[in-house]
Design an enzyme around this catalytic site. Structure first.
Site, short mmCIF file in Angstrom:
data_model
loop_
_atom_site.label_atom_id
_atom_site.label_comp_id
_atom_site.label_asym_id
_atom_site.label_seq_id
_atom_site.Cartn_x
_atom_site.Cartn_y
_atom_site.Cartn_z
N ASN A 211 0.93 -1.27 0.19
CA ASN A 211 0.18 -0.03 -0.03
C ASN A 211 0.93 1.24 0.12
O ASN A 211 1.99 1.14 0.51
CB ASN A 211 -0.99 0.11 1.35
CG ASN A 211 -2.02 -0.58 1.21
OD1 ASN A 211 -2.73 -0.90 -0.01
ND2 ASN A 211 -2.73 -0.88 2.32
N ASP A 280 -5.22 -5.16 2.08
CA ASP A 280 -6.45 -5.74 2.49
C ASP A 280 -6.64 -7.29 1.68
O ASP A 280 -7.42 -8.20 2.23
CB ASP A 280 -7.62 -5.10 1.78
CG ASP A 280 -7.94 -3.79 2.52
OD1 ASP A 280 -7.82 -3.73 3.76
OD2 ASP A 280 -7.98 -2.67 1.72
N LYS A 290 11.09 -17.16 -8.65
CA LYS A 290 10.64 -15.98 -9.30
C LYS A 290 9.74 -16.47 -10.50
O LYS A 290 10.04 -17.11 -11.29
CB LYS A 290 11.96 -15.34 -9.75
CG LYS A 290 11.74 -14.03 -10.53
CD LYS A 290 13.01 -13.36 -10.77
CE LYS A 290 12.47 -12.17 -11.71
NZ LYS A 290 13.86 -11.72 -12.40
N ASP A 307 -8.66 -8.44 9.59
CA ASP A 307 -8.56 -6.95 9.75
C ASP A 307 -8.04 -6.78 11.02
O ASP A 307 -8.79 -7.23 12.16
CB ASP A 307 -10.13 -6.52 9.61
CG ASP A 307 -10.32 -4.62 9.81
OD1 ASP A 307 -9.36 -4.27 10.81
OD2 ASP A 307 -11.02 -4.20 9.09
N ILE A 308 -6.87 -6.09 11.41
CA ILE A 308 -6.25 -6.61 12.69
C ILE A 308 -7.14 -5.59 13.65
O ILE A 308 -7.33 -5.87 14.89
CB ILE A 308 -4.74 -5.92 12.40
CG1 ILE A 308 -4.23 -6.61 11.77
CG2 ILE A 308 -4.09 -5.86 13.92
CD1 ILE A 308 -2.83 -6.06 11.21
N PHE A 324 -7.91 4.62 11.60
CA PHE A 324 -7.57 5.59 10.76
C PHE A 324 -8.42 5.30 9.58
O PHE A 324 -8.69 3.96 9.26
CB PHE A 324 -6.22 5.80 10.56
CG PHE A 324 -5.36 6.63 11.27
CD1 PHE A 324 -5.30 6.36 12.64
CD2 PHE A 324 -4.87 7.87 10.78
CE1 PHE A 324 -4.51 7.30 13.39
CE2 PHE A 324 -4.28 8.76 11.46
CZ PHE A 324 -4.11 8.41 12.79
N LYS A 338 -17.31 3.23 9.98
CA LYS A 338 -16.16 2.39 10.40
C LYS A 338 -16.16 2.26 12.04
O LYS A 338 -15.78 1.32 12.60
CB LYS A 338 -15.03 3.33 10.02
CG LYS A 338 -13.77 2.29 10.00
CD LYS A 338 -12.53 2.71 9.18
CE LYS A 338 -12.88 2.70 7.78
NZ LYS A 338 -12.25 3.27 6.87
N LYS A 342 -16.41 -1.69 13.30
CA LYS A 342 -15.31 -2.12 14.03
C LYS A 342 -15.33 -2.21 15.54
O LYS A 342 -14.34 -2.54 16.10
CB LYS A 342 -13.93 -1.55 13.47
CG LYS A 342 -14.03 -1.67 11.95
CD LYS A 342 -12.52 -1.37 11.36
CE LYS A 342 -12.41 -1.48 9.78
NZ LYS A 342 -11.14 -1.64 9.27
#
Ligand code: CTP
Length: 406
Positions: A211, A280, A290, A307-308, A324, A338, A342
């Site tokens: 990310n 995610d 490789k 989702d921690i 956040f 949110k 959560k």
């Protein structure tokens, strides 16, 4: 507790309580302070400069334009020398003259010429103290950060009973000691777990999904929490930042590693702040070698990561959890959903895109909690983190019951 090495200028103005300044001088010196005394003309009518000279061990300053005094420690040098100006007793007249910024005698001039903190111990007749002129003057001085010590209530020299007695020297000493007492930090004794940075989800030994996150905001939050007295554990994905000092730093790469590190650390935490930009999705299988670019098209099977934040928050109702959110639109609506989804106590949301947030030195936040919200306007990330931590600290203390539950 001590005043060792503190340079205190004791100002004495003309009231009956001036005799108590002798005992005050003795106590200040006993506590380790270096004391210089300045007396007004009126004060010299009540107690002799010689007494104060003997107690302080230095000549007493009484007049503004005294060639002998100016040749030694002049009034500007004395104003600069003072680390603290304590005026005891402070008469109604002196108080009024300080409000007006007068400089027609030595003591008022010193107050005007010094940047040192000023503490005043008013002493006067109870009617003079209650008079709106005095009360207004006191308010003005307080607005200028002058500390008003007392006055005490009780029988007065003039026979009246009421407020206006000067505080006793021992109480004045205590007030000066309190001034230098380090203030308790709001998050002292509080354990905070913070995630920061991105995670890396390996595709093969040389490639990964990640990310966009510099970790700057998260690291600034870590430093702000530490500076407010918290014991901080930082679980960080890979970033180009030096780990802040005096915290516990756990380096991880993947979302799964971040989850496991957090699950272990959360046992001891009071507050959890998830600033990390956790991937995610993660590749369903990691190629051991490789992947060669022989095919024109390849597809990658991805599975959702845990989702921690939601996992830790829902499993630990005693934890004050802060999430956040980065949104491109409808910041407040998404932040509120949110919060509920959560099971969080707070969400700090920012607007991203159009050159905002990522890799920038500044940021702005909309902060929501059950039943309230506030905006933290655009500012330096360090400053913003500090404001956010103060808010988290205040909300946390309100949320937590005195017995430790909530
Ligand atoms: N978070 C987490 N673990 C994850 C994903 C997110 O701890 N696997 C945390 C982030 O650290 C952040 C918050 O959850 O505090 C962000 O929530 P998220 O659901 O990722 O937000 P969005 O990406 O906005 O969600 P959506 O995709 O539903 O818009």
């Amino acid at each position: 507790m001590t005043l060792q090495g503190k340079q205190i200028l004791l100002g004495i103005s003309g009231g009956i309580a001036a005799y108590k300044a002798a005992e005050l001088t003795r106590l200040l010196i006993k506590a380790g302070a270096s004391v210089r005394v300045c007396m007004t003309e009126g004060a010299c009518e009540f107690i002799t400069p010689l007494t104060l000279q003997a107690l302080s061990g230095h000549p007493v300053h009484t007049t503004l334009l005294d060639p002998a005094a100016e040749a030694g420690m002049g009034h500007i040098a004395l104003a600069r020398w003072a680390e603290h100006i304590l005026i005891a007793p402070a008469t109604a007249d002196l108080i009024a003259r300080l409000v007006a910024g007068m400089a027609d005698d030595l003591l008022s001039t010193l107050c005007l010429a010094s940047a040192a903190p000023v503490s005043l111990a008013p002493a006067m007749n109870q009617q003079m103290w209650k008079h709106p002129a005095t009360q207004q003057n006191i308010q003005t001085l307080q607005q200028r950060d002058v500390r008003i010590l007392g006055p005490d209530q009780g029988a007065q020299a003039c026979g009246d009973i009421g407020p206006g007695r000067m505080l006793e020297p021992t109480a004045l000493l205590q007030a000066i000691l309190d001034f230098y007492q380090p203030k308790a930090l709001p998050l002292a004794g509080c354990k905070i777990l913070i995630t920061a940075g991105p995670t890396r989800e390996p595709i093969d030994p040389v490639r990964f999904i990640t990310n966009r996150s510099s970790g700057k905001m998260g690291y600034a939050v870590v430093e702000a929490a530490r500076d407010l007295g918290a014991e901080v554990t930082l679980v960080s994905g890979p970033v180009n930042l030096t780990a802040p000092k005096n915290i516990q730093h756990i380096a991880v790469e993947t979302a799964q590693q971040m989850l496991e590190a957090c699950q272990a650390a959360v046992q001891h935490a009071d507050i959890f702040i998830a600033t990390a930009a956790v991937a995610d999705y993660t590749p369903a299988a990691v190629a051991t070698q490789k992947i060669k670019k022989s095919a024109n098209e390849i597809s990658l099977a991805l599975t959702k990561t845990t989702d921690i934040l939601a996992t830790l928050s829902l499993a630990n109702p005693q934890l004050f959890s802060v999430g956040f959110a980065a949104e491109t639109n409808d910041v407040l609506t998404y932040a509120r959903s949110k919060l509920e989804r959560k099971g969080l106590q707070m969400v700090a949301a920012n607007l991203v895109g159009e050159g905002k947030a990522f890799d920038q030195a500044t940021n702005a936040l909309e902060v929501v909690w059950p039943g309230g919200s506030t905006s933290l306007p655009e500012m330096d990330k360090q400053q913003l983190a500090h404001e956010l931590m103060k808010l988290i600290s205040a909300r946390y203390h309100t949320w937590k019951q005195p017995d430790g539950t909530h």
